[in-house]
Write an enzyme that holds these catalytic residues in place. Structure first.
Site, mmCIF file in Angstrom:
data_model
loop_
_atom_site.group_PDB
_atom_site.id
_atom_site.type_symbol
_atom_site.label_atom_id
_atom_site.label_comp_id
_atom_site.label_asym_id
_atom_site.label_seq_id
_atom_site.Cartn_x
_atom_site.Cartn_y
_atom_site.Cartn_z
ATOM 1 N N LYS A 274 0.855 -1.192 0.000
ATOM 2 C CA LYS A 274 0.000 0.000 0.000
ATOM 3 C C LYS A 274 0.886 1.235 0.000
ATOM 4 C CE LYS A 274 -4.461 0.310 0.635
ATOM 5 N NZ LYS A 274 -5.336 -0.309 -0.377
ATOM 6 N N THR B 51 -3.632 -5.456 0.532
ATOM 7 C CA THR B 51 -2.995 -4.155 0.765
ATOM 8 C C THR B 51 -3.788 -3.358 1.806
ATOM 9 O OG1 THR B 51 -4.120 -3.004 -1.047
ATOM 10 C CG2 THR B 51 -2.063 -4.133 -1.587
ATOM 11 N N ASP B 52 -5.098 -3.618 1.885
ATOM 12 C CA ASP B 52 -5.874 -2.939 2.929
ATOM 13 C C ASP B 52 -5.436 -3.403 4.313
ATOM 14 O OD1 ASP B 52 -8.239 -1.130 3.545
ATOM 15 O OD2 ASP B 52 -8.684 -2.927 4.707
ATOM 16 N N PHE C 250 32.932 27.826 -11.253
ATOM 17 C CA PHE C 250 33.030 26.621 -12.092
ATOM 18 C C PHE C 250 33.937 26.933 -13.266
ATOM 19 C CE2 PHE C 250 31.395 23.436 -15.214
ATOM 20 C CZ PHE C 250 31.819 22.328 -14.510
ATOM 21 N N ARG D 74 29.351 32.768 -9.268
ATOM 22 C CA ARG D 74 28.029 32.485 -9.836
ATOM 23 C C ARG D 74 27.033 32.238 -8.709
ATOM 24 N NH1 ARG D 74 28.234 26.103 -11.945
ATOM 25 N NH2 ARG D 74 28.892 25.261 -9.933
ATOM 26 N N VAL E 132 29.653 21.606 -7.940
ATOM 27 C CA VAL E 132 28.674 20.850 -7.140
ATOM 28 C C VAL E 132 29.309 19.522 -6.731
ATOM 29 C CG1 VAL E 132 26.404 19.746 -7.213
ATOM 30 C CG2 VAL E 132 26.738 21.960 -8.321
ATOM 31 N N GLN E 133 30.086 18.931 -7.657
ATOM 32 C CA GLN E 133 30.712 17.644 -7.396
ATOM 33 C C GLN E 133 31.550 17.685 -6.128
ATOM 34 O OE1 GLN E 133 30.314 19.003 -10.427
ATOM 35 N NE2 GLN E 133 30.419 17.509 -12.081
ATOM 36 N N ASN F 53 21.478 21.097 -10.355
ATOM 37 C CA ASN F 53 22.080 22.437 -10.406
ATOM 38 C C ASN F 53 21.042 23.352 -11.046
ATOM 39 O OD1 ASN F 53 23.773 24.599 -10.485
ATOM 40 N ND2 ASN F 53 25.309 23.692 -11.846
ATOM 41 N N HIS G 138 19.863 26.422 -12.508
ATOM 42 C CA HIS G 138 20.592 27.539 -13.108
ATOM 43 C C HIS G 138 19.831 28.864 -13.034
ATOM 44 C CE1 HIS G 138 23.162 24.391 -14.623
ATOM 45 N NE2 HIS G 138 22.167 23.855 -15.307
HETATM 46 N N1 AZA Z 1 29.313 20.981 -12.233
HETATM 47 C C1 AZA Z 1 29.010 22.219 -11.764
HETATM 48 O O1 AZA Z 1 29.151 22.484 -10.561
HETATM 49 N N2 AZA Z 1 28.540 23.177 -12.606
HETATM 50 C C2 AZA Z 1 28.394 22.896 -13.908
HETATM 51 C C3 AZA Z 1 28.716 21.637 -14.427
HETATM 52 C C4 AZA Z 1 29.191 20.636 -13.541
HETATM 53 O O2 AZA Z 1 29.501 19.471 -13.927
HETATM 54 N N3 AZA Z 1 28.462 21.659 -15.757
HETATM 55 N N4 AZA Z 1 28.017 22.886 -16.052
HETATM 56 N N5 AZA Z 1 27.973 23.647 -14.953
#
Ligand code: AZA
Length: 322
Positions: A13, A59-60, A161, A178, A229-230, A256, A258
């Site tokens: 459920k 499921t009930d 970046f 950014r 971000v990675q 991400n 934008h």
């Molecule tokens: N990682 C980021 O942080 N910014 C980005 C990426 C990415 O892989 N690609 N475009 N902008």
């Protein structure tokens, strides 16, 4: 008729909504609202292949069990409630081999009125969710994954970046400053618990880990001058592994989101784009207004597409989850 095999089956459920109030002796009240999904696996194939429902726990019935268990047991921390419920299903139905329970906890944060916490009024302060996934497997134990979803954050600077691979398809300019915005999806996988008693014994660790993971996520996001971000999500994962010894691995999934300053994108010439640019954040068309580069103040938030960055970081020495 083609030869066919039922290679996997589970059922349950979904979207069971539950609310529980706790009335304290001092007359204050606490509330918990959650959405639960239960799924069972086991000797159930005959229902699919032979139209024999003898082993099907409706499921009930699964849903009614959620309500009864919520009445009879604590619903906090959600990891404990999920484990109680999952263990109940495999203890009660000996032909079931695995029970999965997913819990999404919705925010009801106590209201402050006249500068004081109100005894019984609450606020939905955002769509962020605390999530839990518990699986009780006969002969193996209880595996638990905890997480955060829908935690929307933005920083207006302190993100870069650059240095990425470039080739004939590249149009993105490098940036040392950014906007960074994401909706955090984070998860942490606990080492397997042998039995329910062990989950009960460790129950204070779950709330603490959730608080720590949330603080680490928010503070790292804010404090780091992020190169990507990675890298930021990796730093978050490392710190959670460091802080919570019973967690074997940490996962992040970060879109991400934008915010474009269109003047900076270096878009190719195209008559249609000229039209687009007249509605973009390059405002030079209006009396020469400057809104690009150092002068950028007004941006266009993008709904799509978005980058999507994911990772799993595993404690050294523990087996990676497949
Ligand atoms: N990682 C980021 O942080 N910014 C980005 C990426 C990415 O892989 N690609 N475009 N902008």
């Amino acid at each position: 008729m083609a030869h066919a095999t039922l290679s996997h089956a589970q059922y349950g459920k979904d979207n069971v909504r539950v609310y529980k109030v706790h009335r304290h002796p001092d007359k204050t009240q606490s509330v918990t609202e959650m959405t639960v999904c239960t799924m069972l696996e086991g000797d159930i194939a005959a229902s699919w292949t032979k139209a024999d429902n003898a082993n099907i726990v409706a499921t009930d019935t699964q849903k009614q069990t959620v309500y009864v268990m919520a009445k009879q047991h604590p619903v906090n921390p959600p990891e404990l409630f999920g484990a109680i419920l999952a263990q109940h299903y495999i203890d009660t139905y000996d032909w079931m081999t695995k029970a999965h329970v997913w819990i999404t906890v919705h925010r009801w944060t106590r209201l402050e009125v006249d500068g004081k916490p109100h005894p019984h009024s609450f606020l939905r302060d955002g769509e962020e969710k605390r999530v839990v996934e518990c699986t009780a497997e006969r002969g193996t134990g209880i595996s638990i994954r905890s997480g955060i979803m829908g935690l929307l954050v933005l920083k207006s600077t302190g993100s870069q970046f650059w240095g990425y691979h470039k080739d004939e398809y590249t149009r993105l300019p490098e940036t040392r400053d950014r906007i960074l915005s994401t909706e955090v999806e984070a998860g942490w996988n606990w080492r397997t618990f042998k039995e329910l008693a062990e989950v009960e014994k460790e129950q204070t660790a779950f709330d603490q880990a959730w608080k720590d993971a949330r603080t680490i996520t928010l503070e790292t996001f804010a404090k780091e001058d992020s190169p990507s971000v990675q890298n930021t999500m990796y730093l978050m994962s490392e710190q959670i592994l460091e802080k919570v010894p019973m967690v074997d691995s940490v996962e992040y999934k970060l879109p991400n989101k934008h915010y474009f300053e269109i003047g900076k994108l270096g878009l190719p010439y195209n008559p249609l784009l000229v039209l687009l640019l007249t509605s973009s954040t390059d405002l030079s068309w209006f009396k020469g207004l400057k809104n690009t580069g150092e002068d950028a103040e007004v941006y266009a938030p993008q709904s799509d597409p978005n980058g999507l960055i994911q990772c799993t970081v595993t404690r050294q020495g523990s087996a990676p989850k497949l």
